[in-house]
Structure formats: C-alpha cells, structure tokens
Design a protein around this motif. Structure first.
Motif, PDB file in Angstrom:
ATOM      1  N   ILE A  46      41.007 -19.824   7.256  1.00 20.22           N
ATOM      2  CA  ILE A  46      40.600 -19.034   6.081  1.00 20.22           C
ATOM      3  C   ILE A  46      41.664 -17.982   5.787  1.00 20.22           C
ATOM      4  N   GLN A  47      42.169 -17.339   6.842  1.00 18.72           N
ATOM      5  CA  GLN A  47      43.260 -16.384   6.661  1.00 18.72           C
ATOM      6  C   GLN A  47      44.505 -17.081   6.116  1.00 18.72           C
ATOM      7  N   ALA A  48      44.780 -18.268   6.636  1.00 19.90           N
ATOM      8  CA  ALA A  48      45.964 -19.007   6.201  1.00 19.90           C
ATOM      9  C   ALA A  48      45.856 -19.406   4.731  1.00 19.90           C
ATOM     10  N   ARG A  49      44.665 -19.800   4.298  1.00 15.56           N
ATOM     11  CA  ARG A  49      44.477 -20.145   2.879  1.00 15.56           C
ATOM     12  C   ARG A  49      44.845 -18.965   1.986  1.00 15.56           C
ATOM     13  N   LYS A  50      44.429 -17.793   2.379  1.00 21.05           N
ATOM     14  CA  LYS A  50      44.749 -16.605   1.584  1.00 21.05           C
ATOM     15  C   LYS A  50      46.251 -16.341   1.588  1.00 21.05           C
ATOM     16  N   ALA A  51      46.885 -16.509   2.746  1.00 21.67           N
ATOM     17  CA  ALA A  51      48.325 -16.269   2.840  1.00 21.67           C
ATOM     18  C   ALA A  51      49.123 -17.302   2.054  1.00 21.67           C
ATOM     19  N   LEU A  52      48.643 -18.545   2.054  1.00 20.55           N
ATOM     20  CA  LEU A  52      49.335 -19.610   1.323  1.00 20.55           C
ATOM     21  C   LEU A  52      49.211 -19.416  -0.183  1.00 20.55           C
ATOM     22  N   ASP A  53      48.024 -18.992  -0.623  1.00 14.98           N
ATOM     23  CA  ASP A  53      47.767 -18.772  -2.053  1.00 14.98           C
ATOM     24  C   ASP A  53      48.184 -19.997  -2.876  1.00 14.98           C
ATOM     25  N   GLN A  54      47.710 -21.163  -2.432  1.00 13.03           N
ATOM     26  CA  GLN A  54      48.040 -22.428  -3.111  1.00 13.03           C
ATOM     27  C   GLN A  54      46.753 -23.126  -3.542  1.00 13.03           C
ATOM     28  N   LYS A  55      46.019 -22.510  -4.410  1.00 14.07           N
ATOM     29  CA  LYS A  55      44.724 -23.060  -4.812  1.00 14.07           C
ATOM     30  C   LYS A  55      44.888 -24.429  -5.470  1.00 14.07           C
ATOM     31  N   ASP A  56      44.029 -25.347  -5.054  1.00 16.15           N
ATOM     32  CA  ASP A  56      43.955 -26.697  -5.623  1.00 16.15           C
ATOM     33  C   ASP A  56      45.241 -27.497  -5.453  1.00 16.15           C
ATOM     34  N   THR A  57      45.940 -27.249  -4.354  1.00 16.01           N
ATOM     35  CA  THR A  57      47.072 -28.098  -3.969  1.00 16.01           C
ATOM     36  C   THR A  57      46.575 -29.074  -2.906  1.00 16.01           C
ATOM     37  N   PRO A  58      47.334 -30.134  -2.612  1.00 10.45           N
ATOM     38  CA  PRO A  58      46.899 -31.065  -1.553  1.00 10.45           C
ATOM     39  C   PRO A  58      46.620 -30.367  -0.226  1.00 10.45           C
ATOM     40  N   LEU A  59      47.475 -29.426   0.181  1.00 12.30           N
ATOM     41  CA  LEU A  59      47.256 -28.727   1.452  1.00 12.30           C
ATOM     42  C   LEU A  59      46.004 -27.872   1.388  1.00 12.30           C
ATOM     43  N   ASP A  60      45.787 -27.205   0.271  1.00 13.04           N
ATOM     44  CA  ASP A  60      44.594 -26.376   0.146  1.00 13.04           C
ATOM     45  C   ASP A  60      43.333 -27.230   0.201  1.00 13.04           C
TER      46      ASP A  60
END
Length: 275
Positions: A46-60
């Motif tokens: 969850i922390q990593a998702r925020k750091a990535l800030d890549q909404k609706d990408t394959p990784l997200d």
C-alpha cells in the motif's frame, strides 16, 4: 492474476495431514508465517502504491490483486493455525508473538527500500518452493489423497508463483532503475535477510513441533523419525539451493520463470470447481 476464495474447512484436519510427519511439521511451522508476514506485505505494498503513483497501470493493477491474494493467504492460514493450537501445540504462541513484533518493528523503524527488498526476498523463496512442489519433486512426502492441509499449501504456492514478479517489479521501479548496481546489491541484501530471518524462525518452530511429537514416541520411533527428518532436509536443500542461487544473478527476473504445467492445471481445476 486473480483473487480466489477457498472454502475448505480445517475443523477436522489433523496436524499430521500427511504420514511423513517431519515434512508436515516443517510446513506447519511455515504456516505460522503468513499470519504475520502477509499483513506486513499488504501494508508495504500500500505504501509502495502511493510512492509509485502509477494509477491504472499494469503494475498498479497487479498490486491491487497481489494485496487481495495475500489477505486471503493470511485468512486461510489463520484458520488452519487455530487447529494447531487446539491440538496442543501451545508453545507456538511465543514464536508467533516474536514474529509479529519483528514485523511491527520493520514497519515502524525500517525504510520502504528495506521493506520492499525484504518483501522481494520472501516472494523469491515462495516462487522457488512453488516450482519444486508442482514439479512433483516432493511427492514422496505428500499425502496420498488431497486434504485441506495439503490443498492449503498447493493453492497458496500456486498463487505465490502467479504473482512472483510483483514485489520484484515494485522494488526495481522504486529503487533500482536509477542506480542498477546499487539496487542489485541491496536486493541481494534483502534476499539474504529474508532467508536468514525466516529460515531461522522456521527451523526453531519446526524443532518445537517435532519435540512435542517425539515426546510421545518410543526411543525406536524417535530414531526412525530423526532419520526421516534428515532425509527430508537433505532432499529439500538439494532442490531449493539451485532455485535460491538463481536469485543472486544480476539478470534475475522472476517474470521469466515458466509456470510448471501442473501448476497451471491446478489453478484451472480450482477455478472450475469454484464456478
């Protein structure tokens, strides 16, 4: 990747769900880990998702499924582990409290980089174990007929292999792309830390479980049990060490691992039965 919801009941599942109890107790010791590592992984990702800030990408999108799969792994192992406690293995509580405190400390005092490297190390172990199981290399230790205890591990490991690249991709994206060399060596540090930490923990818990079992055995039975344990450990090390050495390569990419045919077939059967 998809989220699956097993409906097994563990109420009637004995602690010795295979006749090869030395193998079973190694797996039972490992079963205490998901109850604490999976919530930890969920919080880290969850922390990593925020750091990535890549909404609706394959990784997200993969991260969303990863988080839900890990939550289910925790739920199922919690249910199974309650049966271990009910069977009289009261000493498990101290080990579990220790593990819970360790992950609380990681969350409070370690960096996101460390936690992501540790998470990738843990995931690398899981995908390697999945390959061994679904290649049939541990068949001599398994139950002759499927039961909730054995199926718990097959389902869990199949999904570990399915999401094998998520933690790796998160770590690489956040911490290795700008400086691949430093990122590589820190990834190895995370892997080494996870192997040492969880290997030591599992060994101590398995030794405790077997000490309880052997307290009820005759001297002859203890001797035979020790011989079986030695055989299992030797076999497991011979199979697992090559999988672990692959992780050390600077070119390692778990996404390139090919699913064993038996693993894909298992998930197909699982989904067909759940439909």
């Amino acid at each position: 990747m998809k989220v699956r919801y097993p409906t097994w009941s563990y109420d009637q599942t004995p602690p010795h769900w295979s006749p090869y109890i030395e193998y079973v107790q190694a797996r039972n010791a490992a079963s205490t880990i998901p109850s604490y590592v999976e919530p930890y992984l969920v919080k880290i990702m969850i922390q990593a998702r925020k750091a990535l800030d890549q909404k609706d990408t394959p990784l997200d999108r993969d991260l969303v499924v990863f988080i839900k799969q890990e939550a289910q792994h925790c739920k199922q192992h919690d249910a199974f582990n309650r049966q271990l406690h009910a069977a009289g293995y009261d000493g498990l509580t101290a080990f579990e409290e220790e593990l819970e405190a360790t992950y609380e400390d990681f969350l409070a005092n370690r960096s996101l980089k460390f936690n992501c490297a540790y998470a990738e190390g843990f995931e690398a172990l899981g995908s390697g174990m999945a390959q061994i199981v679904f290649e049939g290399k541990l068949a001599e230790f398994e139950a002759a007929e499927p039961n909730p205890g054995s199926e718990l591990w097959r389902w869990h490991l199949a999904e570990e292999f399915e999401h094998r690249s998520v933690a790796f991709d998160v770590y690489q994206t956040l911490f290795a792309r700008r400086n691949p060399i430093a990122g590589y060596f820190y990834r190895l540090y995370g892997f080494y830390y996870a192997v040492k930490h969880l290997g030591s923990y599992s060994k101590r818990v398995a030794a405790y479980l077997m000490s309880v079992d052997r307290s009820r055995m005759s001297p002859e039975e203890v001797e035979a049990s020790l011989a079986r344990e030695k055989h299992f450990k030797k076999t497991y090390a011979r199979l697992m060490i090559p999988k672990m050495l692959m992780v050390l390569s600077p070119f390692y990419n778990p996404g390139k691992k090919v699913p064993p045919p038996a693993l894909s077939a298992y998930l197909d059967r699982f989904e067909a039965q759940a439909a």
